[in-house]
Design a protein around this motif. Sequence first.
Motif, PDB file in Angstrom:
ATOM      1  N   GLN A  17      -0.858  -6.094  -0.735  1.00 48.11           N
ATOM      2  CA  GLN A  17       0.726  -5.859  -0.398  1.00 48.11           C
ATOM      3  C   GLN A  17       1.346  -5.506  -1.704  1.00 48.11           C
ATOM      4  O   GLN A  17       2.167  -4.573  -1.663  1.00 48.11           O
ATOM      5  CB  GLN A  17       1.271  -7.106   0.103  1.00 48.11           C
ATOM      6  N   LYS A  18       1.021  -6.014  -2.868  1.00 43.63           N
ATOM      7  CA  LYS A  18       1.558  -5.595  -3.929  1.00 43.63           C
ATOM      8  C   LYS A  18       1.271  -4.341  -4.442  1.00 43.63           C
ATOM      9  O   LYS A  18       1.982  -3.656  -4.978  1.00 43.63           O
ATOM     10  CB  LYS A  18       0.853  -6.655  -5.233  1.00 43.63           C
ATOM     11  N   MET A  19       0.067  -3.827  -4.318  1.00 42.07           N
ATOM     12  CA  MET A  19      -0.602  -2.457  -4.610  1.00 42.07           C
ATOM     13  C   MET A  19       0.255  -1.428  -3.582  1.00 42.07           C
ATOM     14  O   MET A  19       0.718  -0.264  -3.931  1.00 42.07           O
ATOM     15  CB  MET A  19      -1.895  -2.464  -4.322  1.00 42.07           C
TER      16      MET A  19
ATOM     17  N   TRP B 186       3.774   5.790   4.583  1.00 44.18           N
ATOM     18  CA  TRP B 186       3.704   4.534   3.785  1.00 44.18           C
ATOM     19  C   TRP B 186       4.706   3.755   3.705  1.00 44.18           C
ATOM     20  O   TRP B 186       4.726   2.485   3.733  1.00 44.18           O
ATOM     21  CB  TRP B 186       3.082   5.272   2.490  1.00 44.18           C
ATOM     22  N   ARG B 187       6.258   4.379   3.462  1.00 46.90           N
ATOM     23  CA  ARG B 187       7.176   3.392   3.558  1.00 46.90           C
ATOM     24  C   ARG B 187       7.372   2.571   4.534  1.00 46.90           C
ATOM     25  O   ARG B 187       7.976   1.664   4.664  1.00 46.90           O
ATOM     26  CB  ARG B 187       8.463   4.175   3.019  1.00 46.90           C
ATOM     27  N   GLU B 188       7.166   3.410   5.556  1.00 45.55           N
ATOM     28  CA  GLU B 188       7.393   2.477   7.058  1.00 45.55           C
ATOM     29  C   GLU B 188       6.429   1.319   7.029  1.00 45.55           C
ATOM     30  O   GLU B 188       6.886   0.401   7.495  1.00 45.55           O
ATOM     31  CB  GLU B 188       7.245   3.478   8.137  1.00 45.55           C
ATOM     32  N   LEU B 189       5.189   1.498   6.560  1.00 47.74           N
ATOM     33  CA  LEU B 189       4.371   0.425   6.734  1.00 47.74           C
ATOM     34  C   LEU B 189       5.065  -0.714   5.714  1.00 47.74           C
ATOM     35  O   LEU B 189       4.905  -1.866   6.116  1.00 47.74           O
ATOM     36  CB  LEU B 189       3.047   0.708   6.218  1.00 47.74           C
ATOM     37  N   ILE B 190       5.229  -0.421   4.554  1.00 44.29           N
ATOM     38  CA  ILE B 190       5.957  -1.274   3.596  1.00 44.29           C
ATOM     39  C   ILE B 190       7.232  -1.958   4.472  1.00 44.29           C
ATOM     40  O   ILE B 190       7.355  -3.284   4.291  1.00 44.29           O
ATOM     41  CB  ILE B 190       6.500  -0.636   2.360  1.00 44.29           C
ATOM     42  N   GLY B 191       7.963  -1.272   5.234  1.00 41.33           N
ATOM     43  CA  GLY B 191       9.024  -1.800   5.835  1.00 41.33           C
ATOM     44  C   GLY B 191       8.551  -2.824   6.962  1.00 41.33           C
ATOM     45  O   GLY B 191       9.279  -3.707   7.073  1.00 41.33           O
TER      46      GLY B 191
ATOM     47  N   ALA C 171       0.543  -4.372   9.510  1.00 38.95           N
ATOM     48  CA  ALA C 171       0.921  -2.917   8.673  1.00 38.95           C
ATOM     49  C   ALA C 171      -0.081  -2.992   7.376  1.00 38.95           C
ATOM     50  O   ALA C 171      -0.466  -1.762   7.080  1.00 38.95           O
ATOM     51  CB  ALA C 171       2.403  -3.226   8.012  1.00 38.95           C
ATOM     52  N   LEU C 172      -0.601  -3.888   6.850  1.00 34.82           N
ATOM     53  CA  LEU C 172      -1.735  -3.879   5.758  1.00 34.82           C
ATOM     54  C   LEU C 172      -3.044  -3.100   6.304  1.00 34.82           C
ATOM     55  O   LEU C 172      -3.789  -2.461   5.948  1.00 34.82           O
ATOM     56  CB  LEU C 172      -2.033  -5.135   5.025  1.00 34.82           C
ATOM     57  N   PHE C 173      -3.306  -3.629   7.612  1.00 32.72           N
ATOM     58  CA  PHE C 173      -4.674  -3.012   8.216  1.00 32.72           C
ATOM     59  C   PHE C 173      -4.450  -1.531   8.542  1.00 32.72           C
ATOM     60  O   PHE C 173      -5.250  -0.806   8.085  1.00 32.72           O
ATOM     61  CB  PHE C 173      -4.728  -3.915   9.478  1.00 32.72           C
ATOM     62  N   GLU C 174      -3.336  -1.172   8.923  1.00 29.93           N
ATOM     63  CA  GLU C 174      -3.113   0.031   9.316  1.00 29.93           C
ATOM     64  C   GLU C 174      -2.815   0.879   8.285  1.00 29.93           C
ATOM     65  O   GLU C 174      -3.569   2.083   7.900  1.00 29.93           O
ATOM     66  CB  GLU C 174      -1.564   0.490  10.156  1.00 29.93           C
ATOM     67  N   GLY C 175      -2.509   0.464   7.055  1.00 28.39           N
ATOM     68  CA  GLY C 175      -2.525   1.038   5.547  1.00 28.39           C
ATOM     69  C   GLY C 175      -3.812   1.106   4.923  1.00 28.39           C
ATOM     70  O   GLY C 175      -4.055   2.298   4.350  1.00 28.39           O
ATOM     71  N   TYR C 176      -4.530   0.136   5.057  1.00 29.14           N
ATOM     72  CA  TYR C 176      -5.640   0.164   4.216  1.00 29.14           C
ATOM     73  C   TYR C 176      -7.176   0.578   4.974  1.00 29.14           C
ATOM     74  O   TYR C 176      -8.363   0.690   4.359  1.00 29.14           O
ATOM     75  CB  TYR C 176      -6.098  -1.182   3.638  1.00 29.14           C
ATOM     76  N   VAL C 177      -7.120   0.232   6.367  1.00 31.93           N
ATOM     77  CA  VAL C 177      -8.550   0.121   7.070  1.00 31.93           C
ATOM     78  C   VAL C 177      -8.475   1.438   8.048  1.00 31.93           C
ATOM     79  O   VAL C 177      -7.706   1.883   8.751  1.00 31.93           O
ATOM     80  CB  VAL C 177      -8.770  -1.021   7.919  1.00 31.93           C
ATOM     81  N   THR C 178      -9.869   2.103   7.842  1.00 32.09           N
ATOM     82  CA  THR C 178      -9.974   2.946   9.016  1.00 32.09           C
ATOM     83  C   THR C 178     -11.378   2.707   9.535  1.00 32.09           C
ATOM     84  O   THR C 178     -11.901   2.021   9.077  1.00 32.09           O
ATOM     85  CB  THR C 178     -10.041   4.573   8.125  1.00 32.09           C
TER      86      THR C 178
END
Length: 247
Positions: A105-107, A136-141, A147-154
Amino acid sequence: MEAPATTGNPVEIVLGVPGPWPDTDQIGRAIIGSSERLFFAGAVLIDTQSDLIVELEVVEHDPDLRRAFELSANGRHSEALLEAIDAHTFTLYLVGPGGSVDAAQKMMDVAGEICKAGGLAVKVESSGLSHSAEGWRELIGKKGMLALFEGYVTLVRGDDLFYSCGMHNLGARDASVPGSLPSDEAAVALQGFAQYLLLEDPKLESGSTFSPGPEYPTYRLEAEPCTVFGEGDLLFNPFGWWRLTPV
Protein backbone atom coordinates in the motif's frame (compact mmCIF):
# COMPACT_ATOMS: atom_id res chain seq x y z
CA MET A 1 14.48 -4.03 -15.51
CA GLU A 2 16.87 -6.30 -13.59
CA ALA A 3 16.19 -7.24 -9.99
CA PRO A 4 17.83 -4.84 -7.52
CA ALA A 5 20.58 -6.01 -5.24
CA THR A 6 19.23 -7.81 -2.20
CA THR A 7 18.81 -5.76 0.95
CA GLY A 8 17.82 -8.55 3.31
CA ASN A 9 14.12 -8.18 2.49
CA PRO A 10 13.05 -11.22 0.43
CA VAL A 11 10.75 -9.08 -1.71
CA GLU A 12 11.43 -5.80 -3.50
CA ILE A 13 8.56 -4.00 -5.21
CA VAL A 14 9.64 -2.23 -8.39
CA LEU A 15 7.26 0.23 -10.08
CA GLY A 16 8.04 1.98 -13.35
CA VAL A 17 6.37 5.33 -14.06
CA PRO A 18 7.05 6.93 -17.47
CA GLY A 19 6.45 10.62 -18.03
CA PRO A 20 7.03 13.57 -20.39
CA TRP A 21 9.38 15.56 -18.14
CA PRO A 22 11.71 17.68 -20.33
CA ASP A 23 14.82 17.11 -18.21
CA THR A 24 15.90 15.65 -14.88
CA ASP A 25 15.69 19.00 -13.09
CA GLN A 26 12.03 19.25 -14.03
CA ILE A 27 11.38 15.83 -12.51
CA GLY A 28 12.34 17.11 -9.08
CA ARG A 29 10.42 20.34 -9.52
CA ALA A 30 7.31 18.46 -10.65
CA ILE A 31 7.40 16.16 -7.64
CA ILE A 32 7.96 18.97 -5.15
CA GLY A 33 5.31 21.11 -6.81
CA SER A 34 2.59 18.48 -6.86
CA SER A 35 3.15 16.41 -3.73
CA GLU A 36 2.89 17.57 -0.14
CA ARG A 37 4.23 14.26 1.19
CA LEU A 38 7.24 13.37 -0.96
CA PHE A 39 10.72 14.69 -0.27
CA PHE A 40 12.90 14.43 -3.38
CA ALA A 41 16.55 13.74 -2.61
CA GLY A 42 18.01 12.73 -5.96
CA ALA A 43 18.55 8.97 -5.67
CA VAL A 44 15.80 8.49 -3.09
CA LEU A 45 12.28 9.62 -2.34
CA ILE A 46 11.09 9.96 1.24
CA ASP A 47 7.39 9.70 1.95
CA THR A 48 7.01 11.96 4.97
CA GLN A 49 3.53 10.56 5.65
CA SER A 50 4.64 6.94 6.04
CA ASP A 51 8.42 7.42 6.56
CA LEU A 52 9.01 5.08 3.63
CA ILE A 53 12.34 5.53 1.82
CA VAL A 54 12.18 4.54 -1.85
CA GLU A 55 15.16 4.16 -4.15
CA LEU A 56 14.74 6.15 -7.36
CA GLU A 57 16.33 5.29 -10.69
CA VAL A 58 15.77 7.68 -13.59
CA VAL A 59 16.04 6.07 -17.03
CA GLU A 60 15.97 7.94 -20.34
CA HIS A 61 13.55 7.21 -23.19
CA ASP A 62 13.08 3.51 -23.96
CA PRO A 63 11.83 2.86 -27.51
CA ASP A 64 10.43 -0.53 -26.44
CA LEU A 65 8.35 0.81 -23.56
CA ARG A 66 5.11 1.17 -25.52
CA ARG A 67 5.22 -2.52 -26.42
CA ALA A 68 5.96 -3.46 -22.81
CA PHE A 69 2.83 -1.60 -21.67
CA GLU A 70 0.74 -3.16 -24.44
CA LEU A 71 1.74 -6.66 -23.34
CA SER A 72 1.32 -6.00 -19.62
CA ALA A 73 -2.12 -4.39 -19.64
CA ASN A 74 -4.90 -6.24 -17.86
CA GLY A 75 -7.32 -5.43 -20.65
CA ARG A 76 -6.19 -2.80 -23.13
CA HIS A 77 -4.64 0.62 -22.75
CA SER A 78 -6.11 3.36 -24.91
CA GLU A 79 -4.28 4.35 -28.07
CA ALA A 80 -3.87 7.87 -26.69
CA LEU A 81 -2.11 6.53 -23.61
CA LEU A 82 0.13 4.23 -25.65
CA GLU A 83 1.12 7.12 -27.90
CA ALA A 84 1.93 9.24 -24.84
CA ILE A 85 4.02 6.39 -23.40
CA ASP A 86 5.80 6.04 -26.74
CA ALA A 87 6.72 9.74 -26.53
CA HIS A 88 7.90 9.60 -22.90
CA THR A 89 11.21 11.22 -22.04
CA PHE A 90 12.07 9.45 -18.77
CA THR A 91 10.86 6.56 -16.65
CA LEU A 92 11.13 6.73 -12.87
CA TYR A 93 11.75 3.31 -11.33
CA LEU A 94 10.70 3.16 -7.69
CA VAL A 95 12.32 0.38 -5.67
CA GLY A 96 11.11 -0.32 -2.16
CA PRO A 97 10.27 -3.04 0.34
CA GLY A 98 7.44 -5.44 -0.39
CA GLY A 99 6.26 -8.71 1.05
CA SER A 100 3.32 -7.38 3.06
CA VAL A 101 0.01 -5.67 2.49
CA ASP A 102 1.19 -2.58 4.37
CA ALA A 103 4.38 -2.30 2.30
CA ALA A 104 2.46 -2.75 -0.96
CA GLN A 105 0.00 0.00 0.00
CA LYS A 106 2.81 2.40 0.84
CA MET A 107 4.50 1.77 -2.52
CA MET A 108 1.18 2.19 -4.31
CA ASP A 109 0.72 5.57 -2.61
CA VAL A 110 4.19 6.78 -3.61
CA ALA A 111 3.63 5.81 -7.25
CA GLY A 112 0.31 7.66 -7.08
CA GLU A 113 2.17 10.81 -6.06
CA ILE A 114 4.46 10.40 -9.08
CA CYS A 115 1.39 10.12 -11.29
CA LYS A 116 0.23 13.46 -9.85
CA ALA A 117 3.61 14.87 -10.87
CA GLY A 118 3.09 13.96 -14.51
CA GLY A 119 3.47 10.18 -14.58
CA LEU A 120 1.49 8.61 -17.40
CA ALA A 121 1.08 5.06 -16.14
CA VAL A 122 2.48 2.50 -13.70
CA LYS A 123 4.10 -0.81 -14.57
CA VAL A 124 4.56 -3.26 -11.72
CA GLU A 125 7.89 -4.75 -12.73
CA SER A 126 7.59 -7.25 -9.89
CA SER A 127 4.52 -8.87 -11.46
CA GLY A 128 4.45 -7.73 -15.10
CA LEU A 129 1.16 -5.83 -14.83
CA SER A 130 0.50 -2.22 -15.86
CA HIS A 131 -2.15 0.43 -15.25
CA SER A 132 -2.92 3.90 -16.53
CA ALA A 133 -2.25 6.73 -14.09
CA GLU A 134 -6.00 7.25 -13.77
CA GLY A 135 -6.58 3.55 -13.08
CA TRP A 136 -3.81 3.51 -10.48
CA ARG A 137 -5.27 6.52 -8.67
CA GLU A 138 -8.68 4.83 -8.69
CA LEU A 139 -7.17 1.81 -6.95
CA ILE A 140 -5.63 4.09 -4.33
CA GLY A 141 -9.04 5.65 -3.76
CA LYS A 142 -10.68 2.23 -3.31
CA LYS A 143 -8.06 1.07 -0.82
CA GLY A 144 -8.43 -2.34 0.76
CA MET A 145 -7.19 -5.81 -0.07
CA LEU A 146 -9.02 -6.27 -3.35
CA ALA A 147 -7.65 -3.00 -4.72
CA LEU A 148 -4.13 -4.17 -3.89
CA PHE A 149 -4.83 -7.52 -5.54
CA GLU A 150 -6.03 -5.76 -8.68
CA GLY A 151 -3.01 -3.47 -8.63
CA TYR A 152 -0.27 -6.02 -8.09
CA VAL A 153 -1.43 -9.46 -9.25
CA THR A 154 -1.95 -10.82 -12.74
CA LEU A 155 -2.93 -14.21 -14.17
CA VAL A 156 -0.67 -15.95 -16.67
CA ARG A 157 -1.17 -18.89 -19.01
CA GLY A 158 1.99 -20.99 -19.22
CA ASP A 159 2.80 -24.03 -21.32
CA ASP A 160 1.05 -26.52 -19.03
CA LEU A 161 -0.60 -24.46 -16.31
CA PHE A 162 -2.36 -21.24 -15.42
CA TYR A 163 -0.86 -19.31 -12.52
CA SER A 164 -1.05 -16.08 -10.58
CA CYS A 165 1.96 -13.77 -10.51
CA GLY A 166 2.64 -10.98 -8.04
CA MET A 167 1.23 -12.30 -4.77
CA HIS A 168 4.70 -12.06 -3.24
CA ASN A 169 4.34 -8.27 -3.38
CA LEU A 170 1.57 -8.71 -0.80
CA GLY A 171 3.36 -11.35 1.28
CA ALA A 172 1.50 -14.44 0.05
CA ARG A 173 2.05 -17.52 -2.08
CA ASP A 174 1.03 -17.58 -5.70
CA ALA A 175 -1.10 -20.43 -7.05
CA SER A 176 -1.43 -22.56 -10.16
CA VAL A 177 -4.05 -24.80 -11.75
CA PRO A 178 -3.67 -27.29 -14.63
CA GLY A 179 -3.42 -25.81 -18.11
CA SER A 180 -6.03 -28.31 -19.30
CA LEU A 181 -8.78 -26.36 -17.51
CA PRO A 182 -10.96 -23.98 -19.54
CA SER A 183 -9.50 -20.48 -19.22
CA ASP A 184 -12.62 -19.03 -17.56
CA GLU A 185 -12.68 -21.82 -14.98
CA ALA A 186 -8.96 -21.36 -14.30
CA ALA A 187 -9.46 -17.61 -13.80
CA VAL A 188 -12.30 -18.16 -11.33
CA ALA A 189 -10.23 -20.67 -9.35
CA LEU A 190 -7.08 -18.52 -9.21
CA GLN A 191 -8.81 -15.23 -8.48
CA GLY A 192 -11.10 -16.81 -5.90
CA PHE A 193 -8.25 -18.61 -4.16
CA ALA A 194 -5.95 -15.58 -4.14
CA GLN A 195 -8.65 -13.38 -2.68
CA TYR A 196 -9.46 -16.08 -0.13
CA LEU A 197 -5.81 -16.06 0.97
CA LEU A 198 -5.71 -12.29 1.29
CA LEU A 199 -9.10 -11.69 2.89
CA GLU A 200 -9.34 -14.72 5.19
CA ASP A 201 -5.67 -15.55 5.91
CA PRO A 202 -6.60 -19.24 6.30
CA LYS A 203 -4.33 -21.82 7.91
CA LEU A 204 -3.65 -24.18 5.02
CA GLU A 205 -1.36 -27.13 4.46
CA SER A 206 -0.73 -29.69 1.75
CA GLY A 207 -3.87 -31.80 1.46
CA SER A 208 -6.27 -28.98 2.32
CA THR A 209 -9.08 -28.34 -0.15
CA PHE A 210 -10.67 -25.25 -1.66
CA SER A 211 -13.60 -24.46 -3.92
CA PRO A 212 -14.50 -20.99 -5.27
CA GLY A 213 -18.22 -21.84 -4.98
CA PRO A 214 -20.80 -24.63 -4.93
CA GLU A 215 -21.04 -24.63 -8.73
CA TYR A 216 -17.28 -25.02 -9.18
CA PRO A 217 -14.86 -27.92 -8.68
CA THR A 218 -13.06 -28.62 -5.44
CA TYR A 219 -9.28 -28.43 -5.56
CA ARG A 220 -6.69 -30.18 -3.44
CA LEU A 221 -3.75 -28.00 -2.38
CA GLU A 222 -0.07 -28.86 -2.50
CA ALA A 223 2.54 -26.45 -1.12
CA GLU A 224 5.54 -26.09 -3.43
CA PRO A 225 8.51 -23.79 -3.91
CA CYS A 226 8.40 -21.32 -6.78
CA THR A 227 10.10 -22.97 -9.75
CA VAL A 228 8.69 -20.99 -12.68
CA PHE A 229 11.05 -18.10 -11.89
CA GLY A 230 14.55 -18.26 -10.46
CA GLU A 231 15.84 -16.50 -7.37
CA GLY A 232 16.92 -12.99 -8.28
CA ASP A 233 14.08 -12.61 -10.78
CA LEU A 234 11.65 -9.85 -9.81
CA LEU A 235 8.80 -12.33 -10.42
CA PHE A 236 10.23 -15.00 -8.09
CA ASN A 237 7.98 -15.71 -5.11
CA PRO A 238 10.11 -16.60 -2.05
CA PHE A 239 6.97 -17.65 -0.15
CA GLY A 240 6.31 -20.43 -2.67
CA TRP A 241 3.23 -21.60 -4.54
CA TRP A 242 0.03 -23.51 -3.99
CA ARG A 243 -0.66 -26.08 -6.69
CA LEU A 244 -4.43 -26.58 -7.05
CA THR A 245 -5.52 -29.90 -8.53
CA PRO A 246 -9.19 -30.77 -9.20
CA VAL A 247 -10.40 -33.72 -7.12
